[in-house]
Design a protein around this motif. Structure first.
Motif, PDB file in Angstrom:
ATOM      1  N   ARG A  45      17.609 -34.588 -29.954  1.00 44.57           N
ATOM      2  CA  ARG A  45      18.038 -35.052 -28.646  1.00 44.57           C
ATOM      3  C   ARG A  45      19.002 -34.034 -28.039  1.00 44.57           C
ATOM      4  N   GLU A  46      18.841 -33.777 -26.740  1.00 48.05           N
ATOM      5  CA  GLU A  46      19.685 -32.779 -26.084  1.00 48.05           C
ATOM      6  C   GLU A  46      20.298 -33.332 -24.806  1.00 48.05           C
ATOM      7  N   PHE A  47      21.455 -32.801 -24.502  1.00 49.80           N
ATOM      8  CA  PHE A  47      22.189 -33.174 -23.299  1.00 49.80           C
ATOM      9  C   PHE A  47      21.454 -32.669 -22.068  1.00 49.80           C
ATOM     10  N   VAL A  48      21.426 -33.483 -21.016  1.00 48.22           N
ATOM     11  CA  VAL A  48      20.811 -33.088 -19.750  1.00 48.22           C
ATOM     12  C   VAL A  48      21.865 -33.007 -18.644  1.00 48.22           C
ATOM     13  N   ALA A  49      22.605 -34.104 -18.448  1.00 45.28           N
ATOM     14  CA  ALA A  49      23.577 -34.139 -17.361  1.00 45.28           C
ATOM     15  C   ALA A  49      24.590 -35.245 -17.612  1.00 45.28           C
ATOM     16  N   ALA A  50      25.778 -35.102 -17.012  1.00 46.29           N
ATOM     17  CA  ALA A  50      26.804 -36.123 -17.119  1.00 46.29           C
ATOM     18  C   ALA A  50      27.585 -36.186 -15.812  1.00 46.29           C
ATOM     19  N   ILE A  51      28.127 -37.377 -15.538  1.00 45.04           N
ATOM     20  CA  ILE A  51      28.921 -37.575 -14.333  1.00 45.04           C
ATOM     21  C   ILE A  51      30.117 -38.454 -14.679  1.00 45.04           C
ATOM     22  N   SER A  52      31.282 -38.079 -14.209  1.00 47.46           N
ATOM     23  CA  SER A  52      32.488 -38.848 -14.497  1.00 47.46           C
ATOM     24  C   SER A  52      32.500 -40.149 -13.712  1.00 47.46           C
ATOM     25  N   TRP A  53      33.456 -41.008 -14.029  1.00 51.97           N
ATOM     26  CA  TRP A  53      33.488 -42.330 -13.415  1.00 51.97           C
ATOM     27  C   TRP A  53      33.572 -42.262 -11.898  1.00 51.97           C
ATOM     28  N   SER A  54      34.276 -41.259 -11.379  1.00 52.70           N
ATOM     29  CA  SER A  54      34.457 -41.138  -9.932  1.00 52.70           C
ATOM     30  C   SER A  54      33.353 -40.309  -9.278  1.00 52.70           C
ATOM     31  N   GLY A  55      32.581 -39.629 -10.106  1.00 54.31           N
ATOM     32  CA  GLY A  55      31.599 -38.700  -9.554  1.00 54.31           C
ATOM     33  C   GLY A  55      32.185 -37.334  -9.259  1.00 54.31           C
ATOM     34  N   GLY A  56      33.471 -37.172  -9.534  1.00 58.01           N
ATOM     35  CA  GLY A  56      34.133 -35.920  -9.198  1.00 58.01           C
ATOM     36  C   GLY A  56      33.880 -34.783 -10.162  1.00 58.01           C
ATOM     37  N   THR A  57      33.451 -35.124 -11.355  1.00 58.36           N
ATOM     38  CA  THR A  57      33.135 -34.101 -12.361  1.00 58.36           C
ATOM     39  C   THR A  57      31.696 -34.293 -12.817  1.00 58.36           C
ATOM     40  N   ILE A  58      30.931 -33.221 -12.754  1.00 58.99           N
ATOM     41  CA  ILE A  58      29.511 -33.261 -13.125  1.00 58.99           C
ATOM     42  C   ILE A  58      29.202 -32.051 -13.987  1.00 58.99           C
ATOM     43  N   ALA A  59      28.339 -32.254 -14.955  1.00 56.66           N
ATOM     44  CA  ALA A  59      27.904 -31.154 -15.812  1.00 56.66           C
ATOM     45  C   ALA A  59      26.395 -31.230 -16.011  1.00 56.66           C
ATOM     46  N   TYR A  60      25.779 -30.055 -16.141  1.00 55.93           N
ATOM     47  CA  TYR A  60      24.342 -29.968 -16.373  1.00 55.93           C
ATOM     48  C   TYR A  60      24.048 -29.001 -17.509  1.00 55.93           C
ATOM     49  N   ALA A  61      22.961 -29.278 -18.208  1.00 58.62           N
ATOM     50  CA  ALA A  61      22.445 -28.290 -19.143  1.00 58.62           C
ATOM     51  C   ALA A  61      21.879 -27.121 -18.340  1.00 58.62           C
ATOM     52  N   ASN A  62      21.972 -25.930 -18.891  1.00 59.48           N
ATOM     53  CA  ASN A  62      21.466 -24.760 -18.167  1.00 59.48           C
ATOM     54  C   ASN A  62      19.982 -24.886 -17.835  1.00 59.48           C
ATOM     55  N   SER A  63      19.252 -25.557 -18.697  1.00 69.08           N
ATOM     56  CA  SER A  63      17.806 -25.663 -18.530  1.00 69.08           C
ATOM     57  C   SER A  63      17.396 -26.497 -17.319  1.00 69.08           C
ATOM     58  N   VAL A  64      18.309 -27.306 -16.803  1.00 64.41           N
ATOM     59  CA  VAL A  64      17.964 -28.175 -15.666  1.00 64.41           C
ATOM     60  C   VAL A  64      18.785 -27.868 -14.418  1.00 64.41           C
ATOM     61  N   LYS A  65      19.761 -26.991 -14.551  1.00 67.55           N
ATOM     62  CA  LYS A  65      20.645 -26.684 -13.436  1.00 67.55           C
ATOM     63  C   LYS A  65      19.835 -26.151 -12.251  1.00 67.55           C
ATOM     64  N   GLY A  66      20.094 -26.711 -11.068  1.00 69.11           N
ATOM     65  CA  GLY A  66      19.370 -26.304  -9.870  1.00 69.11           C
ATOM     66  C   GLY A  66      18.104 -27.104  -9.618  1.00 69.11           C
ATOM     67  N   ARG A  67      17.669 -27.866 -10.622  1.00 71.25           N
ATOM     68  CA  ARG A  67      16.449 -28.678 -10.464  1.00 71.25           C
ATOM     69  C   ARG A  67      16.748 -30.178 -10.550  1.00 71.25           C
ATOM     70  N   PHE A  68      17.703 -30.545 -11.365  1.00 69.18           N
ATOM     71  CA  PHE A  68      18.053 -31.955 -11.557  1.00 69.18           C
ATOM     72  C   PHE A  68      19.390 -32.245 -10.879  1.00 69.18           C
ATOM     73  N   THR A  69      19.525 -33.488 -10.396  1.00 72.33           N
ATOM     74  CA  THR A  69      20.781 -33.932  -9.799  1.00 72.33           C
ATOM     75  C   THR A  69      21.136 -35.307 -10.334  1.00 72.33           C
ATOM     76  N   ILE A  70      22.343 -35.422 -10.881  1.00 74.25           N
ATOM     77  CA  ILE A  70      22.837 -36.705 -11.347  1.00 74.25           C
ATOM     78  C   ILE A  70      23.746 -37.293 -10.279  1.00 74.25           C
ATOM     79  N   SER A  71      23.652 -38.614 -10.113  1.00 75.15           N
ATOM     80  CA  SER A  71      24.513 -39.300  -9.158  1.00 75.15           C
ATOM     81  C   SER A  71      24.728 -40.722  -9.636  1.00 75.15           C
ATOM     82  N   ARG A  72      25.673 -41.403  -9.021  1.00 77.15           N
ATOM     83  CA  ARG A  72      25.933 -42.781  -9.402  1.00 77.15           C
ATOM     84  C   ARG A  72      26.323 -43.591  -8.191  1.00 77.15           C
ATOM     85  N   ASP A  73      26.025 -44.874  -8.260  1.00 67.23           N
ATOM     86  CA  ASP A  73      26.409 -45.838  -7.245  1.00 67.23           C
ATOM     87  C   ASP A  73      27.176 -46.931  -7.957  1.00 67.23           C
ATOM     88  N   ASN A  74      28.487 -46.866  -7.912  1.00 71.53           N
ATOM     89  CA  ASN A  74      29.302 -47.826  -8.660  1.00 71.53           C
ATOM     90  C   ASN A  74      29.176 -49.241  -8.100  1.00 71.53           C
TER      91      ASN A  74
END
Length: 120
Positions: A45-74
């Protein structure tokens, strides 16, 4: 306790798009870091993306950067993963995860997964 249910997986041709959703219930969703992971057959299993509780911090795996977008609706207790320009190597079971701390590795809560298959 947090319960996570993923949806939105399916079969898509290479170059296509999918949007995964993860609905959370239980403890306060808004205080949790949310992550997406994936596991392809025969691979770890590999990491793809993460988003902090506020949405202010986001991280992506290099393999998906520029193609995938993580978001949240609290307000809806839901996190999304928009996947564009999909490649056959993106084929995997995608898992949603939640943790009370910012992390891209160790999560306390996991969903059951949703299959994404990208045809060449």
């Amino acid at each position: 306790q947090v319960q996570l249910v993923e949806s939105g997986g399916g079969l898509v041709p290479a170059g296509g798009s999918l949007r995964l959703s993860c609905a959370a219930s239980g403890r306060t969703f808004t205080s949790y870091t949310m992550g997406w992971f994936r596991q392809a057959p025969g691979k770890e299993r590999e990491f793809v993306a993460a988003i902090s509780w506020s949405g202010g911090t986001i991280a992506y795996a290099n393999s998906v950067k520029g193609r995938f977008t993580i978001s949240r609706d609290n307000a809806k207790n839901t996190v999304y993963l928009q996947m564009n320009s999909l490649k056959p190597e993106d084929t995997a079971v995608y898992y949603c995860a939640a943790d009370p701390s910012w992390t891209i590795r160790n999560y306390d809560y996991w969903g059951q997964g949703t299959q994404v298959t990208v045809s060449s």
